[in-house]
Structure formats: structure tokens, C-alpha cells
Design an enzyme around this catalytic site. Structure first.
Site, PDB file in Angstrom:
ATOM      1  N   ASP A   1     -39.786  -9.570  -5.082  1.00 19.96           N
ATOM      2  CA  ASP A   1     -39.136  -8.276  -5.215  1.00 19.96           C
ATOM      3  C   ASP A   1     -38.074  -8.006  -4.146  1.00 19.96           C
ATOM      4  O   ASP A   1     -37.866  -6.874  -3.741  1.00 19.96           O
ATOM      5  CB  ASP A   1     -40.196  -7.175  -5.129  1.00 19.96           C
TER       6      ASP A   1
ATOM      7  N   GLU B   1     -44.812 -14.363  -9.431  1.00 16.92           N
ATOM      8  CA  GLU B   1     -45.473 -13.144  -8.940  1.00 16.92           C
ATOM      9  C   GLU B   1     -44.936 -11.916  -9.672  1.00 16.92           C
ATOM     10  O   GLU B   1     -44.544 -10.910  -9.102  1.00 16.92           O
ATOM     11  CB  GLU B   1     -45.303 -12.986  -7.427  1.00 16.92           C
TER      12      GLU B   1
ATOM     13  N   GLU C   1     -38.716  -2.388  -2.980  1.00 18.26           N
ATOM     14  CA  GLU C   1     -39.348  -3.491  -3.703  1.00 18.26           C
ATOM     15  C   GLU C   1     -39.832  -3.098  -5.098  1.00 18.26           C
ATOM     16  O   GLU C   1     -39.691  -3.882  -6.053  1.00 18.26           O
ATOM     17  CB  GLU C   1     -40.512  -4.050  -2.888  1.00 18.26           C
TER      18      GLU C   1
ATOM     19  N   HIS D   1     -44.716  -2.892   9.367  1.00 16.02           N
ATOM     20  CA  HIS D   1     -43.266  -3.024   9.337  1.00 16.02           C
ATOM     21  C   HIS D   1     -42.606  -2.292   8.184  1.00 16.02           C
ATOM     22  O   HIS D   1     -41.386  -2.108   8.197  1.00 16.02           O
ATOM     23  CB  HIS D   1     -42.886  -4.508   9.218  1.00 16.02           C
TER      24      HIS D   1
ATOM     25  N   ARG E   1     -40.795  -0.004   5.512  1.00 16.80           N
ATOM     26  CA  ARG E   1     -39.853   1.103   5.671  1.00 16.80           C
ATOM     27  C   ARG E   1     -40.510   2.459   5.418  1.00 16.80           C
ATOM     28  O   ARG E   1     -40.228   3.447   6.101  1.00 16.80           O
ATOM     29  CB  ARG E   1     -38.670   0.908   4.717  1.00 16.80           C
TER      30      ARG E   1
ATOM     31  N   HIS F   1     -42.847  -6.042  15.056  1.00 16.01           N
ATOM     32  CA  HIS F   1     -41.565  -6.249  14.390  1.00 16.01           C
ATOM     33  C   HIS F   1     -40.434  -5.954  15.367  1.00 16.01           C
ATOM     34  O   HIS F   1     -40.528  -5.060  16.209  1.00 16.01           O
ATOM     35  CB  HIS F   1     -41.473  -5.326  13.172  1.00 16.01           C
TER      36      HIS F   1
END
Length: 392
Positions: A101, A123, A137, A207, A209, A240
Site C-alpha cells: 500500500d 498482500e 495506506e 512511527h 503518521r 524513528h
């Protein structure tokens, strides 16, 4: 088997990020063992240094490496698509394979679709149906599904999601997740196994968003509470590099003696860290799939997951960024050995390590020439004279 005068069908594998390389590497190696197919690996440059490490880890030398252009996602997307057009025009392609994605996967699928090349989506079918979580995603994976020819669903639930969206069942194959194939490959090749005695550490990653901002502060506060309550337990937190994540993590946790803040781990180091963990706290989708291989329970730092199989199997619990719920959940697992034992997966719900072979077999079936039609039987009235003549 291919005929002597037949050439293997060229299949373009497109990767851009570290997770894509992990999940496509087993497919690449399986394709290299198929005489009817010639895999060609293209890397878009979406991840650079991390990608080089991953490609080396899996013994892959890309045939094409695109140049990342600009610093924004828009710059990357425009440059990626322009360069993909050049590669697509170099020869007739039999298929394009993308995974997951990412922007690279979407641009790769769009390039294949634009050139009339069948797009194969590894996937496929993961869904939250919340376009903001995970962002971007969820939107990208839904759009890739609209233009794919074959959909390799990692689980039955993912396949059912695709069928509900109107995709024909004949175009869907439940394969298992290739991430398990990758884990088993590197564990054997690089001798990864549990190396610590006792409970091991708590492993934390964060990590995504959608967790930027107050959620990071809440999670870090919960980890600080846990570290103080259990000073004998080490917390390992690969941080990160983005300052939006790095700065609050170091501000909240940098002074705690039993919290180890490190740079991001490469793939092999992360697999070893999971193997040595007692518990994993993460907002990563990939780690939700990987931890059950090592029988490590998970607390998922998200409000929903597109991998609900890990919840259904009892391997994980959703805790979001709720400070009190995170602390209470860790304390419960510390105090209740039976509850902890129930979260240790007997088998990984995402696969058995043979997903890549299933993908290659279906691809070869798609590429196989259609059998020649059987000769039509002669009409009944045409056969009559011959029969009559024989009887004379």
C-alpha cells in the site's frame, strides 16, 4: 517446462520501501526457480539507504534503480511515474507485481494498468475502511485493488473483503503472507534465534503518521510509567529518525536508566530483537505479522488494525494511545502468567512459509497458453455417406 524456442516471460517486480523488499524477496527467489518466468526487479528509490541494506540481506541486485526526485511526496510520485513509463516501454511485459500500500506500489500498479499489463497485487485485501487510519495506506491499497488482475490475499478475511467489493473469486487466491516466508529464510540463513535467558525486553516501535502529536506523548508517558514501575525490565525503543517522533521520545524517555533508545534497527537486528522480546508494543503493521512467528505477544498502539487476524488469534490486543490502558495491559501480563501464555501463538495466523510458491504457481497458470481447442465433431449428416459406403 518451456519449449526450447520459448523465452521466459518477463515479469516486473516493483519495490520502493523496506517492507516491500521484505515481502517481495521470497516471491523473487521463487520466480527465479521457475523456468517459464524471468523476474526483473525495479527499485523506485522511495527508501534509499534502508533499501540497500534490505536488498543485500536478501541477495537481490536490482535490474533497475530509479532516481528519487524532489523532497516531497508529489515530487517523488511525478518522478517515479515518469521513469516507470520509460521502463514499461523497453519491452513487452507479461505482468507487473506490486506489494501492499505504498506510493511506489500505487505508481507501479498504475503504470502497468496504463500499458495494459496484468497487475498482480501481493498482500491484497487488507482493510480498515477508515481512509484516515492508516493514511495514506488505506486509500492506496483500495485503489490498487481496482486495477489489479490477480489478488494474492494473505488471509481468508482479506479475500472475503475483496469479494464483498465485487472482485471475482476466480481472481483471488489466499496465499498466506510472504512476510513469514521472509522470516523463515533469514532465520535459517542468518541463524536468528532467541539468545536471552528469562523474560527478555519490552520492544517498542512507533512511527505512523496518524499517531503524530499528542498520541506520541501519551504512549511515551505510558512507557515511562512502565519503566518506573518495573525498573528491572529493559525497554528497547528503536526511534524513528523523523524529528516529529524522535524529539518527544527523547524528551520523555531519554533520562530513564532502563530505557534504551537506539537508532532504527536493520531487518536482521529487528528480527533478533523480536526473538529476544517478552512483549512488543507497536503501531507497525508488519511487526503485527512477524511477532507471532517468535511467539511474542503484542499490544497494538492503534485504534484499529487492518490485520484483525492477530486479534482473533489472541496474539494481540488493541490499546491505541491510551496511557492508562497501556500501563494496565502490561501490568496484567506481568502479573498473570496464564494470560500471557494465551497470547503466545501456537502458529502464526498469517502464513506457513509457502505463500511465494502459491503465488508463482498461480502466475504460471495465468501465463500458460490456452490449450488448443479440440476438433469439432463432424456433423451427423456428413457422417452418413461414409457409414453407408462401408456397409456396401
Amino acid at each position: 517446462m518451456t519449449c526450447i524456442d520459448e523465452q521466459p516471460a518477463p515479469v516486473l517486480i516493483i519495490s520502493g520501501t523496506r517492507p516491500e523488499i521484505i515481502k517481495l524477496a521470497p516471491v523473487y527467489h521463487a520466480l527465479r526457480g521457475a523456468q517459464s518466468v524471468r523476474p526483473v526487479w525495479l527499485h523506485t528509490g522511495q527508501h534509499s539507504d534502508m533499501a540497500v541494506q534490505m536488498l543485500d540481506c536478501f541477495d537481490i541486485r536490482p535490474d533497475h534503480v530509479l532516481e528519487r526526485q524532489g523532497s516531497t511526496l508529489l515530487d517523488f510520485s511525478l518522478g517515479c511515474r515518469r521513469q516507470l513509463e520509460g521502463v514499461m516501454g523497453q519491452q513487452p511485459w507479461s505482468a507487473v507485481i506490486v506489494q501492499g500500500d505504498t506510493e511506489s506500489a500505487f505508481q507501479g500498479a498504475l503504470a502497468g494498468f496504463s500499458h495494459g499489463v496484468p497487475v498482480l497485487h501481493v498482500e491484497a485485501g487488507l482493510r480498515t475502511y477508515n481512509l484516515r487510519r492508516p493514511f495514506p495506506e488505506e486509500g492506496l491499497r483500495q485503489m490498487i485493488s481496482r486495477i489489479s488482475r490477480l489478488h494474492f490475499a494473505p488471509t481468508l478475511r482479506a479475500a472475503q473483503a475483496l469479494e464483498r467489493e465485487g472482485i471475482a473469486s476466480r481472481d483471488i487466491l489466499v496465499t498466506g503472507n510472504t512476510v513469514v516466508d521472509a522470516q523463515l529464510w533469514v532465520c535459517e540463513r542468518h541463524h536468528i534465534r532467541r539468545r536471552v535467558q528469562g523474560r527478555g525486553h519490552i520492544l517498542v516501535t512507533m512511527h505512523r503518521r496518524e499517531n503524530w502529536g499528542p498520541d506520541i506523548d501519551n504512549v511515551c508517558a505510558a512507557i515511562a510509567d512502565i519503566a518506573r514501575e518495573f525498573p528491572w525490565m529493559t525497554v528497547l525503543f528503536p526511534v524513528h529518525l523523523n524529528p516529529v517522533v524522535r524529539d518527544p521520545v527523547h524528551r520523555h524517555l531519554g533520562a530513564l536508566p532502563n530505557v534504551r533508545l537506539t537508532a532504527p534497527l536493520d531487518y536482521l537486528a529487528m528480527q533478533q530483537a523480536i526473538a529476544d522480546a517478552w512483549l512488543l508494543l507497536t503501531d507497525s503493521g508488519g511487526l503485527q505479522e512477524e511477532a507471532p512467528t517468535f511467539k511474542v505477544p503484542l499490544l497494538v498502539l492503534r485504534e484499529e488494525t487492518e490485520r484483525p487476524e492477530v486479534i482473533d488469534a489472541g496474539c494481540a490486543a488493541l490499546v491505541g494511545a491510551d496511557r492508562q490502558l497501556i500501563v494496565r495491559s502490561v501490568r496484567h501480563l506481568m502479573d498473570d502468567g496464564d494470560a500471557y501464555g494465551r497470547m503466545q501463538a501456537a502458529a502464526n495466523p498469517f502464513g506457513d512459509g509457502h505463500a511465494s510458491q502459491r503465488i508463482v504457481a498461480r502466475l504460471e497458470q495465468m501465463l500458460a497458453p490456452a490449450p488448443a481447442p479440440a476438433p469439432a465433431p463432424a456433423p451427423a449428416h456428413a457422417a452418413a455417406p461414409a457409414v453407408a459406403a462401408l456397409s456396401v
